[in-house]
Design a protein around this motif. Structure first.
Motif, mmCIF file in Angstrom:
data_model
loop_
_atom_site.group_PDB
_atom_site.id
_atom_site.type_symbol
_atom_site.label_atom_id
_atom_site.label_comp_id
_atom_site.label_asym_id
_atom_site.label_seq_id
_atom_site.Cartn_x
_atom_site.Cartn_y
_atom_site.Cartn_z
ATOM 1 N N THR A 246 1.002 -1.140 -0.089
ATOM 2 C CA THR A 246 -0.011 -0.138 0.135
ATOM 3 C C THR A 246 0.873 1.426 0.110
ATOM 4 N N HIS A 247 2.090 1.286 0.644
ATOM 5 C CA HIS A 247 2.884 2.262 0.408
ATOM 6 C C HIS A 247 4.254 1.820 0.816
ATOM 7 N N GLY A 248 5.234 2.838 1.164
ATOM 8 C CA GLY A 248 6.773 2.598 1.214
ATOM 9 C C GLY A 248 7.306 2.620 2.657
ATOM 10 N N HIS A 249 6.494 2.629 3.720
ATOM 11 C CA HIS A 249 7.002 2.754 4.950
ATOM 12 C C HIS A 249 7.687 1.137 5.384
ATOM 13 N N ILE A 250 8.716 1.329 6.310
ATOM 14 C CA ILE A 250 9.289 0.032 6.729
ATOM 15 C C ILE A 250 8.367 -1.052 7.213
ATOM 16 N N ASP A 251 7.379 -0.462 8.012
ATOM 17 C CA ASP A 251 6.601 -1.500 8.590
ATOM 18 C C ASP A 251 5.502 -2.161 7.618
ATOM 19 N N HIS A 252 5.598 -1.776 6.410
ATOM 20 C CA HIS A 252 4.631 -2.394 5.346
ATOM 21 C C HIS A 252 5.370 -3.129 4.183
ATOM 22 N N LEU A 253 6.698 -2.540 3.996
ATOM 23 C CA LEU A 253 7.283 -3.089 2.847
ATOM 24 C C LEU A 253 8.631 -3.975 3.485
ATOM 25 N N GLY A 254 8.994 -3.806 4.907
ATOM 26 C CA GLY A 254 10.181 -4.200 5.370
ATOM 27 C C GLY A 254 10.251 -5.889 5.059
ATOM 28 N N GLY A 255 9.040 -6.715 4.933
ATOM 29 C CA GLY A 255 9.103 -7.941 4.614
ATOM 30 C C GLY A 255 9.255 -8.380 3.401
ATOM 31 N N ALA A 256 9.155 -7.499 2.511
ATOM 32 C CA ALA A 256 8.697 -7.811 1.189
ATOM 33 C C ALA A 256 9.787 -8.902 0.431
ATOM 34 N N GLN A 257 11.018 -8.614 0.506
ATOM 35 C CA GLN A 257 12.165 -9.504 0.144
ATOM 36 C C GLN A 257 12.149 -10.793 0.769
ATOM 37 N N ALA A 258 11.669 -10.690 1.963
ATOM 38 C CA ALA A 258 11.696 -12.181 2.813
ATOM 39 C C ALA A 258 10.651 -13.080 2.575
ATOM 40 N N LEU A 259 9.424 -12.175 2.128
ATOM 41 C CA LEU A 259 8.075 -12.987 1.686
ATOM 42 C C LEU A 259 8.332 -13.291 0.251
ATOM 43 N N HIS A 260 8.900 -12.610 -0.794
ATOM 44 C CA HIS A 260 9.185 -12.919 -2.135
ATOM 45 C C HIS A 260 10.024 -14.383 -2.126
ATOM 46 N N ASP A 261 11.350 -14.494 -1.169
ATOM 47 C CA ASP A 261 11.957 -15.467 -1.326
ATOM 48 C C ASP A 261 11.232 -16.718 -0.591
ATOM 49 N N LEU A 262 10.509 -16.750 0.587
ATOM 50 C CA LEU A 262 9.480 -17.696 0.733
ATOM 51 C C LEU A 262 8.572 -18.272 -0.391
ATOM 52 N N THR A 263 8.297 -17.314 -1.217
ATOM 53 C CA THR A 263 7.448 -17.910 -2.383
ATOM 54 C C THR A 263 8.321 -18.510 -3.592
ATOM 55 N N GLY A 264 9.464 -18.610 -3.295
ATOM 56 C CA GLY A 264 10.473 -19.089 -4.310
ATOM 57 C C GLY A 264 10.630 -18.119 -5.468
ATOM 58 N N GLY A 265 10.338 -17.077 -5.167
ATOM 59 C CA GLY A 265 10.406 -15.874 -6.157
ATOM 60 C C GLY A 265 9.440 -15.657 -7.170
ATOM 61 N N LYS A 266 8.351 -16.420 -6.870
ATOM 62 C CA LYS A 266 7.116 -16.326 -7.907
ATOM 63 C C LYS A 266 6.112 -15.380 -7.525
ATOM 64 N N ALA A 267 6.333 -14.626 -6.573
ATOM 65 C CA ALA A 267 5.282 -13.805 -6.279
ATOM 66 C C ALA A 267 5.879 -12.413 -6.992
ATOM 67 N N LYS A 268 4.643 -11.672 -7.529
ATOM 68 C CA LYS A 268 5.217 -10.261 -8.159
ATOM 69 C C LYS A 268 4.693 -9.211 -7.168
ATOM 70 N N VAL A 269 5.668 -8.282 -6.734
ATOM 71 C CA VAL A 269 5.920 -7.150 -5.929
ATOM 72 C C VAL A 269 5.254 -5.883 -6.599
ATOM 73 N N VAL A 270 4.258 -5.424 -6.011
ATOM 74 C CA VAL A 270 3.513 -4.411 -6.575
ATOM 75 C C VAL A 270 3.642 -3.011 -5.630
ATOM 76 N N ILE A 271 4.032 -1.851 -6.170
ATOM 77 C CA ILE A 271 4.033 -0.588 -5.294
ATOM 78 C C ILE A 271 3.868 0.468 -6.218
ATOM 79 N N HIS A 272 3.493 1.733 -5.623
ATOM 80 C CA HIS A 272 3.032 2.774 -6.535
ATOM 81 C C HIS A 272 4.617 3.234 -6.857
ATOM 82 N N GLU A 273 4.746 4.003 -8.301
ATOM 83 C CA GLU A 273 6.085 4.267 -8.683
ATOM 84 C C GLU A 273 6.704 5.527 -7.831
ATOM 85 N N ALA A 274 5.822 6.244 -7.096
ATOM 86 C CA ALA A 274 6.458 7.252 -6.241
ATOM 87 C C ALA A 274 6.971 6.916 -5.024
#
Length: 307
Positions: A62-90
């Motif tokens: 939903t936005h770029g603060h650490i308590d919302h995106l801090g786990g993105a890489q870890a979660l992406h890794d747990l999906t085997g790299g299959k999940a697409k990460v979506v964020i607003h360009e800003a």
């Protein structure tokens, strides 16, 4: 609703970090908490639901603060790299770089906080709670529709204000707003937003045009009485939360405008140079506790007042 929604909570200090699992043909998780959240919070919660974290195919931020995106890489890794990460360009720079979080602090609220080592502390926090710097798979601006498989569609709404790239994801009549709706704030008892005009416009847009029947929030924000709303609001609660958010923004706007017109004056108060605003609004919480929404928000008004 065409897909079930399950709140997933991970604790972090004074805050509850809320993510949401959308049980679609291509499952999605909205927001990721911090670095430890995917393994310690999301994975066991999904197991209790009989679902595997490896099945997740979308990570919707939903936005770029650490308590919302801090786990993105870890979660992406747990999906085997299959999940697409979506964020607003800003807000994408905050996903790509830990240093961007330090820069945001230095350019904003740091000038009000008596913390000589504040930037260093921010860098240490970013290093500890952001699981990795990464490039998003999908950049959005608002107006897009994402397919989660079958007939499940998620519409992206741009709702800037809390951050420049805040978005809300709409699934049928349910809306995941992240921190775009602050009411009277969370643990720090003050709403936090960097752009007051955009924040007000986004609240009005959500209330008058999107009109959610169910509103999912990023934290259990509080009402005027100090009691938490919770994070799952029905239509009536959502309307009241949006009305209350708009009413408080108007009060803050009026108070800080009077303060700025009179001229800012440094004092010994912990609220300096906005001591008159705190007094007028009856704000008595500690404004120095991170993420310092009191100073973040009032700096936003100050920046626009002096333009």
């Amino acid at each position: 609703m065409s897909a079930a929604v399950h709140p997933l909570v991970s604790p972090w200090g004074r805050f509850g970090l809320y993510s949401y699992f959308i049980d679609a043909p291509e499952p999605a998780i909205v927001d990721t908490g911090i670095a430890s959240s995917p393994a310690e919070g999301l994975l066991p919660a999904l197991q209790q639901l009989g679902r595997s974290i490896e099945d997740v195919r979308w990570i919707l931020l939903t936005h770029g603060h650490i308590d919302h995106l801090g786990g993105a890489q870890a979660l992406h890794d747990l999906t085997g790299g299959k999940a697409k990460v979506v964020i607003h360009e800003a807000d994408a720079p905050l996903l790509r770089s830990r240093q961007a979080h330090v820069d945001e602090y230095v350019q904003g609220r740091s000038r009000y906080l008596n913390a000589p080592d504040g930037a260093q502390q921010q860098a240490q926090t970013a290093q500890a709670v952001i699981s990795g710097e990464m490039e998003p798979a999908v950049l959005v601006r608002g107006g897009e529709t994402l397919s989660l498989g079958g007939d499940v569609r998620v519409k992206v709404h741009a709702v800037p204000g809390h951050t420049p790239g805040s978005v809300a994801y709409q699934l049928d009549d349910a809306v995941f707003a992240g921190d775009a709706v602050q009411i009277h704030g969370a643990a720090n008892r003050f709403p936090g937003y960097t752009d007051p005009d955009a924040y007000r416009s986004s609240l009005a847009y959500l209330r008058d045009e999107v009109r959610p029947e169910r509103l999912y929030l990023g934290h259990p924000y509080r009402g005027a009485d100090g009691e938490p709303y919770g994070v799952e609001l029905d239509a009536a609660q959502a309307r009241r939360a949006l009305d209350e958010s708009l009413a408080l923004e108007a009060r803050i706007r009026g108070s800080v405008t009077r303060c700025l017109e009179a001229g800012l004056a440094a004092t010994d108060s912990v609220y300096s140079p906005f001591e008159p605003v705190a007094a007028e609004l009856g704000y008595t919480s500690d404004p120095t506790l991170e993420p310092s929404p009191f100073f973040t928000t009032l700096d936003g008004y100050r920046s626009r007042f002096t333009q």
